[in-house]
Design an enzyme around this catalytic site. Structure first.
Site, PDB file in Angstrom:
ATOM      1  N   MET A   1       0.985  -1.382   0.035  1.00  0.00           N
ATOM      2  CA  MET A   1       0.122   0.180  -0.125  1.00  0.00           C
ATOM      3  C   MET A   1       0.804   1.381   0.168  1.00  0.00           C
ATOM      4  O   MET A   1       0.526   2.205   0.439  1.00  0.00           O
ATOM      5  CB  MET A   1      -0.987  -0.043   1.083  1.00  0.00           C
ATOM      6  CG  MET A   1      -1.898  -1.044   1.064  1.00  0.00           C
ATOM      7  SD  MET A   1      -3.322  -0.772   2.022  1.00  0.00           S
ATOM      8  CE  MET A   1      -2.754  -0.652   3.651  1.00  0.00           C
TER       9      MET A   1
ATOM     10  N   HIS B   1       8.934   1.103   3.320  1.00  0.00           N
ATOM     11  CA  HIS B   1       9.930   1.359   4.356  1.00  0.00           C
ATOM     12  C   HIS B   1      10.941  -0.002   4.130  1.00  0.00           C
ATOM     13  O   HIS B   1      10.685  -0.567   3.305  1.00  0.00           O
ATOM     14  CB  HIS B   1       9.274   1.366   5.763  1.00  0.00           C
ATOM     15  CG  HIS B   1       8.286   0.280   6.325  1.00  0.00           C
ATOM     16  ND1 HIS B   1       8.548  -1.034   6.213  1.00  0.00           N
ATOM     17  CD2 HIS B   1       7.145   0.530   6.492  1.00  0.00           C
ATOM     18  CE1 HIS B   1       7.609  -1.660   6.453  1.00  0.00           C
ATOM     19  NE2 HIS B   1       6.585  -0.867   6.673  1.00  0.00           N
TER      20      HIS B   1
ATOM     21  N   GLY C   1      10.919  -2.892   5.729  1.00  0.00           N
ATOM     22  CA  GLY C   1      10.410  -3.957   5.472  1.00  0.00           C
ATOM     23  C   GLY C   1       9.857  -4.183   4.325  1.00  0.00           C
ATOM     24  O   GLY C   1      10.132  -5.468   3.576  1.00  0.00           O
ATOM     25  N   HIS C   2       9.361  -3.054   3.443  1.00  0.00           N
ATOM     26  CA  HIS C   2       9.017  -3.636   2.140  1.00  0.00           C
ATOM     27  C   HIS C   2      10.071  -3.722   1.266  1.00  0.00           C
ATOM     28  O   HIS C   2      10.019  -4.549   0.363  1.00  0.00           O
ATOM     29  CB  HIS C   2       8.229  -2.271   1.639  1.00  0.00           C
ATOM     30  CG  HIS C   2       6.874  -1.919   2.314  1.00  0.00           C
ATOM     31  ND1 HIS C   2       6.923  -0.743   3.103  1.00  0.00           N
ATOM     32  CD2 HIS C   2       5.913  -2.547   2.516  1.00  0.00           C
ATOM     33  CE1 HIS C   2       5.642  -0.775   3.510  1.00  0.00           C
ATOM     34  NE2 HIS C   2       4.919  -1.858   3.003  1.00  0.00           N
TER      35      HIS C   2
ATOM     36  N   LYS D   1       5.119 -10.085   9.292  1.00  0.00           N
ATOM     37  CA  LYS D   1       4.757  -9.227  10.135  1.00  0.00           C
ATOM     38  C   LYS D   1       2.937  -9.327  10.206  1.00  0.00           C
ATOM     39  O   LYS D   1       2.572  -9.045  11.436  1.00  0.00           O
ATOM     40  CB  LYS D   1       5.175  -7.641   9.577  1.00  0.00           C
ATOM     41  CG  LYS D   1       4.193  -6.632   9.924  1.00  0.00           C
ATOM     42  CD  LYS D   1       4.600  -6.076  11.272  1.00  0.00           C
ATOM     43  CE  LYS D   1       3.947  -4.736  11.636  1.00  0.00           C
ATOM     44  NZ  LYS D   1       2.543  -4.615  11.000  1.00  0.00           N
TER      45      LYS D   1
ATOM     46  N   LEU E   1       8.763  -2.829  11.918  1.00  0.00           N
ATOM     47  CA  LEU E   1       8.835  -1.549  11.184  1.00  0.00           C
ATOM     48  C   LEU E   1       7.019  -1.728  10.510  1.00  0.00           C
ATOM     49  O   LEU E   1       6.592  -2.732  10.289  1.00  0.00           O
ATOM     50  CB  LEU E   1       9.270  -1.531   9.815  1.00  0.00           C
ATOM     51  CG  LEU E   1      10.884  -1.665  10.247  1.00  0.00           C
ATOM     52  CD1 LEU E   1      11.837  -1.391   8.743  1.00  0.00           C
ATOM     53  CD2 LEU E   1      11.245  -0.435  10.870  1.00  0.00           C
TER      54      LEU E   1
HETATM   55  P1  AMP Z   1       1.438  -3.142   3.409  1.00  0.00           P
HETATM   56  O1  AMP Z   1       2.005  -2.053   2.570  1.00  0.00           O
HETATM   57  O2  AMP Z   1       1.561  -2.528   4.898  1.00  0.00           O
HETATM   58  O3  AMP Z   1       0.090  -3.341   2.976  1.00  0.00           O
HETATM   59  O4  AMP Z   1       2.488  -4.207   3.541  1.00  0.00           O
HETATM   60  C1  AMP Z   1       2.946  -4.703   2.108  1.00  0.00           C
HETATM   61  C2  AMP Z   1       3.876  -6.157   2.640  1.00  0.00           C
HETATM   62  O5  AMP Z   1       4.953  -5.636   3.305  1.00  0.00           O
HETATM   63  C3  AMP Z   1       2.953  -7.095   3.542  1.00  0.00           C
HETATM   64  O6  AMP Z   1       3.260  -8.317   2.783  1.00  0.00           O
HETATM   65  C4  AMP Z   1       3.387  -6.827   4.720  1.00  0.00           C
HETATM   66  O7  AMP Z   1       3.415  -8.057   5.631  1.00  0.00           O
HETATM   67  C5  AMP Z   1       4.984  -6.406   4.429  1.00  0.00           C
HETATM   68  N1  AMP Z   1       5.495  -5.796   5.719  1.00  0.00           N
HETATM   69  C6  AMP Z   1       5.227  -4.772   6.332  1.00  0.00           C
HETATM   70  N2  AMP Z   1       5.918  -4.307   7.186  1.00  0.00           N
HETATM   71  C7  AMP Z   1       6.950  -5.374   7.274  1.00  0.00           C
HETATM   72  C8  AMP Z   1       7.938  -5.709   8.205  1.00  0.00           C
HETATM   73  N3  AMP Z   1       8.432  -4.787   9.018  1.00  0.00           N
HETATM   74  N4  AMP Z   1       8.594  -6.685   7.735  1.00  0.00           N
HETATM   75  C9  AMP Z   1       8.417  -7.475   6.641  1.00  0.00           C
HETATM   76  N5  AMP Z   1       7.505  -7.354   5.945  1.00  0.00           N
HETATM   77  C10 AMP Z   1       6.765  -6.173   6.235  1.00  0.00           C
END
Ligand code: AMP
Length: 280
Positions: free
Chosen positions: A30, A34, A36-37, A149, A184
């Protein structure tokens, strides 16, 4: 690297690469990227011939409209992150092309989506499953990269991929944390300095639980009570702090299956989640 906005353009790009026999790795996000992404993108880069990253803030999965309104948008920076990490295609559909007038279908995954986050955030996983099904139909990846996460989200999407015969491999990437332990999250940037400090109780109680588990503690009730107490002492509002079976996410009496400790708590009104896997 190209930026594609239309589903049909992406589908024909993907069909072309598949005809060439190339392995397509896909990282749905989304945005507000960061580290993590970045880890997901780097893993996808390592394991695939072509990498697609999607950036789409999916309003369907927000049970709280104000959370959607406040969700950080940093599109230009995100595109640069993708470029730096060797992404081939950034897929950034707009809301109208994803949910045009008359859009009515929803994807409901079942039991694993009804528990925990599903119970506290009605409609959340229907929104997640619906958008992921659409993205998978467009990108047609060979490998889908998801972060640990969001542990329950991975379980829900694994179920969806199996049940709908999607035929891609799901790769789970370990959680990336700040050096002090905080997982993160795009939401962390809304925490004040004091809130961030309080939020550390989440990872700390999970690490303590994991350490106790390693030492042989198996009384889930006691371990859960310890986590809850640590969170409440830090001033957090606990939604759940549980130990469940890692594949079904239901509580089990003692046996040798892998468990996961899952926490959801609010800090300064911001909902944070984290988890650790407890190996038998
Ligand atoms: P989001 O943008 O929050 O929908 O996350 C996109 C992807 O990044 C999802 O698969 C999340 O699980 C992963 N993600 C978010 N935060 C982390 C993190 N700290 N470590 C690893 N993957 C993450």
């Amino acid at each position: 690297m190209i930026v594609v906005h239309s589903p049909s353009e992406l589908r024909s790009w993907s069909a072309g690469r598949s005809r060439e026999g190339l392995i397509i790795g896909f990282v749905p996000t989304m945005g507000a990227l960061h580290v993590g992404h970045e880890k997901l993108l780097a893993e996808a880069r390592r394991g695939s011939d072509r990498v697609v990253a999607s950036i789409f803030v999916n309003r369907l999965q927000f049970d709280d409209p104000s959370d959607f309104d406040r969700y950080p948008v940093t599109f230009e920076e995100d595109v640069e992150v993708c470029r730096r990490l060797g992404v081939d295609v950034v897929y950034a559909p707009d809301s109208n092309s994803m949910y045009p007038e008359g859009f009515e279908t929803s994807v409901s995954v079942g039991t694993v989506a009804d528990l925990l986050e599903g119970r506290s955030r009605p409609g959340h996983f229907v929104g997640v499953a619906t958008v992921v099904a659409k993205l998978l139909n467009t990108v047609r990846p060979d490998r889908l990269y998801l972060g640990q996460k969001d542990f329950q989200q991975v379980a829900v999407i694994r179920r969806l991929v199996a049940d709908l015969d999607v035929g891609c491999e799901v790769v789970t990437v370990p959680t990336v944390r700040d050096p002090d332990g905080l997982a993160l999250s795009s939401r962390n940037r809304r925490l004040s300095a004091a809130g961030r400090l309080a939020a550390l109780a989440i990872s700390r109680c999970l690490f303590d639980c994991e350490a106790a588990w390693r030492r042989g503690a198996r009384d889930s009730d006691a371990l859960e009570a310890d986590m809850r107490q640590a969170l409440e002492s830090a001033g957090l509002v606990v939604d759940y702090a549980v130990i469940v079976d890692a594949s079904t996410l239901v509580r089990r009496s003692n046996d040798s299956s892998t468990r996961v400790a899952l926490v959801a708590a609010e800090c300064e009104g911001i909902r944070l989640i984290d988890n650790v896997v407890l190996v038998p």
